[in-house]
Design a protein around this motif. Structure first.
Motif, PDB file in Angstrom:
ATOM      1  N   LEU A  19       8.457 -46.055  12.076  1.00 41.97           N
ATOM      2  CA  LEU A  19       6.962 -46.008  11.402  1.00 41.97           C
ATOM      3  C   LEU A  19       6.695 -47.565  10.835  1.00 41.97           C
ATOM      4  O   LEU A  19       5.685 -48.037  10.993  1.00 41.97           O
ATOM      5  CB  LEU A  19       6.891 -44.999  10.785  1.00 41.97           C
ATOM      6  CG  LEU A  19       6.877 -43.715  11.064  1.00 41.97           C
ATOM      7  CD1 LEU A  19       6.917 -42.620  10.001  1.00 41.97           C
ATOM      8  CD2 LEU A  19       5.636 -43.438  12.022  1.00 41.97           C
ATOM      9  N   THR A  35       4.594 -39.071  14.232  1.00 45.44           N
ATOM     10  CA  THR A  35       3.962 -38.302  13.138  1.00 45.44           C
ATOM     11  C   THR A  35       3.444 -36.845  13.684  1.00 45.44           C
ATOM     12  O   THR A  35       2.630 -37.015  14.835  1.00 45.44           O
ATOM     13  CB  THR A  35       2.866 -39.222  12.693  1.00 45.44           C
ATOM     14  OG1 THR A  35       3.197 -40.498  12.421  1.00 45.44           O
ATOM     15  CG2 THR A  35       2.018 -38.854  11.659  1.00 45.44           C
ATOM     16  N   LYS A 105       9.623 -36.009  13.117  1.00 52.20           N
ATOM     17  CA  LYS A 105       8.364 -36.843  12.922  1.00 52.20           C
ATOM     18  C   LYS A 105       8.067 -36.792  11.351  1.00 52.20           C
ATOM     19  O   LYS A 105       8.408 -35.747  10.633  1.00 52.20           O
ATOM     20  CB  LYS A 105       7.397 -36.025  13.692  1.00 52.20           C
ATOM     21  CG  LYS A 105       7.634 -35.916  15.232  1.00 52.20           C
ATOM     22  CD  LYS A 105       6.491 -35.607  16.075  1.00 52.20           C
ATOM     23  CE  LYS A 105       6.838 -35.745  17.508  1.00 52.20           C
ATOM     24  NZ  LYS A 105       5.453 -35.606  18.235  1.00 52.20           N
ATOM     25  N   THR A 108       2.734 -35.487   7.739  1.00 52.18           N
ATOM     26  CA  THR A 108       1.588 -35.854   6.834  1.00 52.18           C
ATOM     27  C   THR A 108       1.262 -34.526   6.077  1.00 52.18           C
ATOM     28  O   THR A 108       0.495 -34.950   5.062  1.00 52.18           O
ATOM     29  CB  THR A 108       0.359 -36.373   8.040  1.00 52.18           C
ATOM     30  OG1 THR A 108       0.027 -35.344   8.858  1.00 52.18           O
ATOM     31  CG2 THR A 108       0.896 -37.250   8.741  1.00 52.18           C
TER      32      THR A 108
END
Length: 128
Positions: A19, A35, A105, A108
């Motif tokens: 990332l 993500t 991942k 978020t």
């Protein structure tokens, strides 16, 4: 970007670094592969509402800038959840990851849950 076949072998700290590398290359599209939870943001951008699309673009730009300075540290894994200790601009944070279809991942939704409360209530949720 298509996720490399070796991605299944990436640890959370390696995904964290992927990332950072994508952010440094200003490649938001590559970041999406590692993500979760970005679907609603992309749907908002697809609307004909220019103001909403501009807001999403600004958010993505801010997101990239913050990640560019991140240093990924130790990882802590518990089944399909993990946290990576990360530091940017002298501040430490726990960055959450989740295993989805065998791939780690950036999570978020969990990240926002941690740090939105910090903004609203002024409480620091860091590991300083």
């Amino acid at each position: 970007m298509t996720i490399p076949s070796l991605a299944a072998d990436f640890t959370p700290v390696q995904v964290c670094q992927k990332l950072v590398d994508a952010a440094k290359a200003d490649n938001y599209e590559s970041m999406k592969d590692f993500t979760t939870g970005m679907e609603s943001h992309h749907a908002m951008k697809e609307t004909k509402d220019a103001k909403a699309a501009e807001s999403v673009d600004k958010m993505h730009g801010n997101y990239l800038e913050k990640i560019k300075t991140l240093t990924c540290g130790a990882e802590h894994i518990a089944d399909t959840r993990a946290f990576v200790e990360a530091e940017a601009q002298g501040e430490k944070r726990l960055v959450p990851f989740v295993k989805v279809d065998g791939l780690w991942k950036f999570d978020t939704k969990t990240y926002r849950a941690f740090y939105v409360a910090e903004k609203k209530h002024g409480a620091k949720a860091t590991t300083k």
